[in-house]
Enzyme design. Structure first.
Site, short mmCIF file in Angstrom:
data_model
loop_
_atom_site.label_atom_id
_atom_site.label_comp_id
_atom_site.label_asym_id
_atom_site.label_seq_id
_atom_site.Cartn_x
_atom_site.Cartn_y
_atom_site.Cartn_z
N GLU A 272 5.42 11.87 2.16
CA GLU A 272 5.43 10.94 1.01
C GLU A 272 6.85 10.81 0.45
OE1 GLU A 272 2.85 8.98 0.14
OE2 GLU A 272 2.03 9.93 1.92
N TRP A 275 8.66 8.44 2.49
CA TRP A 275 8.35 7.04 2.12
C TRP A 275 9.30 6.58 1.01
CZ3 TRP A 275 5.85 2.98 3.92
CH2 TRP A 275 4.75 3.13 4.75
N TRP A 356 1.34 -11.25 -5.77
CA TRP A 356 1.67 -9.82 -5.96
C TRP A 356 2.74 -9.63 -7.02
CZ3 TRP A 356 6.75 -8.47 -5.03
CH2 TRP A 356 7.51 -9.31 -4.21
#
Ligand code: FAD
Length: 471
Positions: A272, A275, A356
């Site tokens: 993570e 990321w 978005w």
């Protein structure tokens, strides 16, 4: 150098700080400054923004450490492009040190400051501190940056292990801080609130001490991270994002914790963190993703959604319990679990058919851990418009997500207490329950809780054609 200045921005700590350690090493005296950036603060919709309180907590802590070493924080309010040169002049400083920031506004601001100071013969030094690998440090075989996460991660890990997983720690001798006393003592008087803000209670206490306490606490749970991270009703993740966002923790603090053991939990957590590096690298290389789709063909999408549905989404009144619970949690605490960020983002774009960018902006206003790179990356991933995004035809079914990740409805009950009387079977779609069940639950759909504002199945078909139209 005789006198240097360290400009703190999103790195609000005094430990393991690259720019600070370099300044202390290379200067007789080091001053430390923080500018409340009027360009950012004046744009905030809510003048009681708890992120400012979080920053204030962090600065107070820094001030008390500086005081112990006979120094003080230089604090200004205004445009840093003007304020930094003024400080340099006022204190007769010879060099400026700061850590690099990859957001488009920050890069432009820093370039302006650097250019101006260069003309005046002031040295400017900047460092990679806020990520582990940046820019062109992780490249593919063609010497280009990766646009797919998994090979990026593999290469990241390969380089990391090739340097024997060495995680530098940037220390400095705080005795070399400049003797200085700030006439406006930020510990005693929140003078800047007089100008623009009213002090609020921060949802989370900011500061490096609190960050270390939370990191230590997470280390007791990290081995379970792989499975616990997807359950929103428990603290299965680290909850450290606001601390890494404001730099109360260094990225190296986090990476050190992630390699203490080799459990699946540790490895998944490191993934993570990778990321995070990935999205920072993408924003740095493609600053246009701030407002445009990474996959430019999707800029042509004709979003079919309605403004009133957007407002219901914001307020947690969509009639989809898991979505509503997540949005109410965000509105109250400034935080939202990663699984739920994906659920509500998919719901906004592919069920309500809303751009978005609207959701991204709303998150930017509300999230305590708001970080442009991660937020933009997360939104564009969910909307299928981004780098290595999920395919457009992958549409989260909000009911299935609810049943899978909140099977007993524990999380829903926390944030939608009006639904607490429903069984774990009906709570995910209370509108399907019988009038008798609703009476027993003490909640009538349409009166105490809304009907779904749109029908998921129909909207799914509309979403598919909306996306297909621009393929
Ligand atoms: C639509 C959407 C918007 C998001 N907006 C933000 C944001 O504004 N700020 C933010 O920090 N994260 C954002 N994320 C990523 C992720 O949801 C949060 O980092 C995570 O929920 C923070 O909780 P934690 O600290 O307990 O994370 P943990 O699971 O403990 O992860 C550790 C750290 O890794 C980083 N991280 C974890 N997941 C991601 C990810 N997918 N992308 C980038 N970094 C990650 C964070 O710094 C996090 O603190 C977003 C995700 C989505 C889907």
């Amino acid at each position: 150098m005789k006198k240097s200045l360290v400009w703190l921005r999103r790195d609000l700590r005094l430990h393991d700080h690259y720019a600070l350690s370099e300044s202390l090493k290379n200067s007789d005296e080091t001053y430390v400054a923080f500018i409340f950036d009027s360009n950012i603060l004046e744009k905030l919709h809510n003048k009681n923004d708890s992120r400012v309180t979080f920053i204030m907590d962090s600065l107070k802590e820094i001030e008390s450490v500086l005081n112990k070493h006979g120094s003080s924080l230089i604090v200004r309010y205004g445009n840093p492009v003007e304020e930094i040169p003024k400080i340099i002049e006022d204190f007769k400083i010879e060099a400026l040190f700061f850590n690099r920031d990859y957001e488009p506004y920050a890069k432009e601001r820093d370039q302006k400051v650097e250019k101006d100071l260069f003309k005046k013969g002031i040295h400017v030094f900047n460092y990679k501190d806020h990520v582990f690998f940046e820019k062109k440090e992780v490249l593919n075989g063609q010497q280009e940056i990766y646009k797919v996460f998994t090979p990026y991660k593999n290469k990241w890990l390969e380089i990391f292990h090739a340097q024997e997983s060495r995680v530098p720690e940037y220390k400095g001798d705080l005795k070399k801080l400049a003797p200085y006393k700030n006439s406006k003592n930020i510990l005693e008087h929140n003078w800047y609130y007089d100008i623009c803000f009213v002090e609020t209670e921060s949802a989370l206490k900011g500061g490096a001490l609190e960050a270390q306490r939370r990191l230590k606490d997470f280390k007791n749970r990290i081995e379970d991270y792989k499975t616990a991270r997807d359950v929103p009703s428990i603290d299965g993740t680290s909850l450290l994002s606001p601390y890494i966002r404001m730099g109360n923790l260094s990225i190296r603090d986090m990476i050190r914790a992630s390699i203490e053991k080799k459990s699946e939990g540790h490895q998944t957590w490191l993934s993570e963190i990778i990321w995070r590096d990935f999205y920072q690298m993408i924003l740095d290389a493609y600053p246009g993703v701030d407002t445009h789709c990474f996959r430019t063909e999707y800029d042509q999408i004709k979003w079919l959604g309605k403004k009133e549905d957007f407002e219901k989404w914001c307020n947690g009144e969509t009639g989809y319990p898991l979505v509503d619970a997540a949005m109410r949690c965000l509105n109250t605490t400034g935080m939202m679990h990663n699984r739920l960020r994906m659920v509500v983002a998919s719901f906004l774009t592919k069920t309500l058919l809303i751009d978005w960018r609207w959701g991204e902006r709303y998150f930017a206003e509300k999230l305590l851990d708001y970080d442009m790179a991660a937020n933009n990356g997360g939104w564009q991933w969910s909307a299928s418009t981004g780098v290595d995004a999920q395919p457009y035809f992958r549409i989260f079914n909000p009911y299935n997500q609810s049943e899978k990740f909140d099977p007993k409805g524990d999380y829903i009950k926390m944030w939608c207490p009006e639904l607490a009387g429903f069984s774990s079977k009906t709570i995910h779609h209370p509108h399907d329950s019988t009038p008798l069940e609703q009476a027993a639950a003490g909640c009538f759909v349409g009166k105490d809780y809304p009907h779904p504002i749109v029908a998921y199945k129909e909207q799914r078909e509309r979403a598919l054609s909306m996306y297909k139209a621009v393929k």
